[in-house]
Write an enzyme that holds these catalytic residues in place. Structure first.
Site, PDB file in Angstrom:
ATOM      1  N   CYS A 190       0.846  -1.195   0.000  1.00  0.00           N
ATOM      2  CA  CYS A 190       0.000   0.000   0.000  1.00  0.00           C
ATOM      3  C   CYS A 190       0.885   1.250   0.000  1.00  0.00           C
ATOM      4  O   CYS A 190       1.499   1.570  -1.004  1.00  0.00           O
ATOM      5  CB  CYS A 190      -0.962  -0.032   1.185  1.00  0.00           C
ATOM      6  SG  CYS A 190      -2.355   1.115   1.031  1.00  0.00           S
ATOM      7  N   HIS A 201      -3.539  -5.198   0.105  1.00  0.00           N
ATOM      8  CA  HIS A 201      -3.077  -5.738   1.390  1.00  0.00           C
ATOM      9  C   HIS A 201      -3.147  -7.268   1.365  1.00  0.00           C
ATOM     10  O   HIS A 201      -4.120  -7.863   1.832  1.00  0.00           O
ATOM     11  CB  HIS A 201      -3.932  -5.191   2.533  1.00  0.00           C
ATOM     12  CG  HIS A 201      -3.681  -3.754   2.835  1.00  0.00           C
ATOM     13  ND1 HIS A 201      -2.745  -3.337   3.751  1.00  0.00           N
ATOM     14  CD2 HIS A 201      -4.233  -2.622   2.318  1.00  0.00           C
ATOM     15  CE1 HIS A 201      -2.732  -2.013   3.798  1.00  0.00           C
ATOM     16  NE2 HIS A 201      -3.626  -1.556   2.938  1.00  0.00           N
ATOM     17  N   GLU A 205      -1.734  -9.373   3.190  1.00  0.00           N
ATOM     18  CA  GLU A 205      -1.728  -9.981   4.523  1.00  0.00           C
ATOM     19  C   GLU A 205      -3.130 -10.338   5.000  1.00  0.00           C
ATOM     20  O   GLU A 205      -3.299 -11.222   5.851  1.00  0.00           O
ATOM     21  CB  GLU A 205      -1.050  -9.043   5.530  1.00  0.00           C
ATOM     22  CG  GLU A 205      -1.810  -7.784   5.885  1.00  0.00           C
ATOM     23  CD  GLU A 205      -1.507  -6.597   4.981  1.00  0.00           C
ATOM     24  OE1 GLU A 205      -1.737  -5.451   5.397  1.00  0.00           O
ATOM     25  OE2 GLU A 205      -1.057  -6.838   3.838  1.00  0.00           O
TER      26      GLU A 205
END
Length: 544
Positions: A382, A516, A518
């Protein structure tokens, strides 16, 4: 017919109710049941999207674009069931909806009150979207006795009366503190917490007792006697060396069996915990280790990067290595140039995570430069990707390259997104508008260059879907300048307007992503970008 498990907490906050809910959901799932976990947050914010990371921790984003509590990340990682907007509600959202209805005249002139209007809204949330589920676990945030949680407790009390017998069960998580001077565990706080819960009309069926030391049988019996539960329903919950050993620990203590017994289920299938056994084996028996530096803004509270922390661990599991994470405040590099080499040279990989605001941005850019020049594996997420592009633009001769997020600039390599495509059509945003719920949120597709490094990481895929949370985007007008400097745009939005991924083909491992990743990583299914990053870091560790 779905069965409901209501999870409350007492004595103190931060006892791990979310982890307990995720673990219990995983254990029930291991027995073949379909589960979904929901979170009731009593605070008056509509969602956590505008809350400080130091106040709330990470904002977890779902595929359908909801900004939710970080506990939903635990739920999704442990069960593999994708969280969605209907799995999280706050007092703020309840009151917002009720006031909007009152203004429209939906209540036909009635006096709008906490009972029944607020409690009915909470009950409707709990009962919605059952999807042929076997169990719905509902975690109530905060601590019993908090004034904010009273409407939620009342809604639970009503649901337990309205639903069928043995269709609901209450699990109360408490603390049994150890007084070192006396050398004793104290049960009185648990007794008072259960009494407080009972005063609200809710009798717990199972007590999960957090403790630093083993809970002797005598103390378990004492708690059972004073709290009016079976001794077997007093479940010890000792501190665990890893969150991924918690489900196995709770199973050993009989949590899932006691919960099923509370529903009258005595012939449930035995759980298949082989996947959890494999995860814990990989975690506790690594064959190497790497050190990753996370250069961020909110490193004082690691919960601000909860999913990132777990995704790095997952990358370690995939490569069977231990991942040592060093949290580095980016501002340090802005104050002391010598600190850059001192802190970054020992690392096997550098990661710059997402964030907001100008503070620490130059330190992050310095980290990107170090990784590029020293050929250290780099992963930008990001804002981290945006910093990589600004650093690349400066290297290409655009000395004033910056982001409009940081103020006016003559070289806006990063600027605010004014419009983007969603499944519903074109969505627009004006600069200076409301902050809450106005970002590019949720899952969006991206198209990859089939010959790129990132495509290979994704197993040769040319189309992917990842979750986003950002207002600013790399300015595609600088694409030629950046690619001329060696920073390739290997992933774009389907309409070709929004850069999604950049990489450096002349670097061992240099990847920046606008999304993102994750948020979609799981211990049983590590995200390929994190697996690849840790693999590159492992190779780097063998070079130094």
């Amino acid at each position: 017919m779905a069965r409901y498990i209501f999870i409350t907490g007492g004595v103190v906050s931060s006892l791990g109710k979310g982890l307990m809910a995720a673990s219990l959901g995983a254990l029930l799932q291991a027995r073949g049941y379909k589960v979904r976990i929901r979170k009731f947050d009593p605070y008056l914010n509509v969602d956590p999207g505008t809350m400080s990371p130091y106040q709330h921790g990470e904002v977890y984003v779902t595929d359908d674009g909801a900004e939710t509590d970080l506990d939903l990340g635990h739920y999704e990682r442990f069960t593999g069931v994708s969280a969605r907007q209907s799995d999280n509600i706050t007092s703020g959202r309840v009151y917002q909806d009720i006031i909007a209805k009152e203004r429209r005249g939906d209540y036909l002139g009635a006096t709008v009150q906490v009972i029944p209007h607020v409690t009915d809204a909470i009950k409707n949330f709990a009962l919605a979207d059952q999807d042929d589920l076997d169990f719905i676990l509902c975690e109530i945030g905060g601590t019993v006795g908090d004034i904010e949680s009273l409407p939620f407790m009342e809604a639970i009390r009503q649901l337990r009366n309205e639903l069928e017998p043995m269709q609901t069960l209450s699990v109360h998580v408490t603390l049994v503190p150890y007084i070192a001077a006396a050398g004793e565990l104290k049960t009185k706080p648990t007794q008072h917490s259960v009494r407080e819960l009972a005063s609200l009309g809710i009798k717990p069926d199972v007590l999960l007792c957090r403790a630093e030391h083993p809970l002797p049988d005598g103390e378990r019996q004492k708690i059972a006697n004073f709290c009016n539960v079976r001794k077997e329903a007093v479940i010890p919950a000792l501190d665990a060396p890893s969150i991924y050993s918690v489900p196995l620990q709770y199973h050993e203590e009989g949590l899932d069996a006691e919960v099923l017994r509370g529903f009258g289920i005595v012939d449930a299938p035995a759980p298949d915990l082989s996947a959890w056994d494999d995860v814990t084996d990989r975690y506790f028996n690594p064959e190497g280790e790497v050190t990753i530096g996370v250069v961020g803004k909110y490193v004082g509270l690691q919960d601000a990067y909860k999913s990132l922390n777990e995704a790095l661990v997952h990358g370690g599991l995939a490569n069977r290595v231990k991942v040592n994470i060093r949290w580095i405040d980016a501002e340090v590099f802005e104050e002391d140039d010598a600190a850059i080499a001192a802190k970054l040279e020992p690392l096997h990989g550098i990661l710059v995570p997402g964030g907001f605001g100008e503070r620490g941005s130059e330190g992050k850019i310095a980290s990107v430069r170090f990784a590029r020049e020293r050929k250290v594996p780099f992963f930008g997420i990001c804002l981290g990707m945006q910093m990589a592009c600004i650093e690349g633009a400066r290297e290409a001769g655009h000395a004033l390259a910056s982001s409009t997020e940081f103020g006016e600039t003559e070289e806006p390599v990063v600027g605010i997104i004014t419009e983007w495509m969603t499944e519903e059509g074109l969505e627009k945003r004006e600069a200076g508008g409301d902050l809450g719920g106005t970002m590019r949120l949720g899952a969006y597709e991206a198209k990859l260059d089939g010959n790129s490094h990132v495509s290979a990481i994704y197993g040769g895929a040319t189309e992917i879907s990842e979750r986003h949370r950002h207002r600013y985007e790399v300015n595609a007008a600088y694409r030629d300048a950046l690619e001329g400097q060696g920073l390739i745009f290997s992933g774009m939005s389907p309409d070709g307007l929004l850069p999604e991924i950049v990489e450096r083909p002349d670097h061992p491992w240099f990847v920046g992503v606008q999304f993102h990743p994750e948020l979609k990583s799981k211990p049983f299914d590590p995200h390929p970008l994190f697996s690849g990053f840790i693999k590159a870091a492992l190779h780097q560790s063998r070079l130094v």
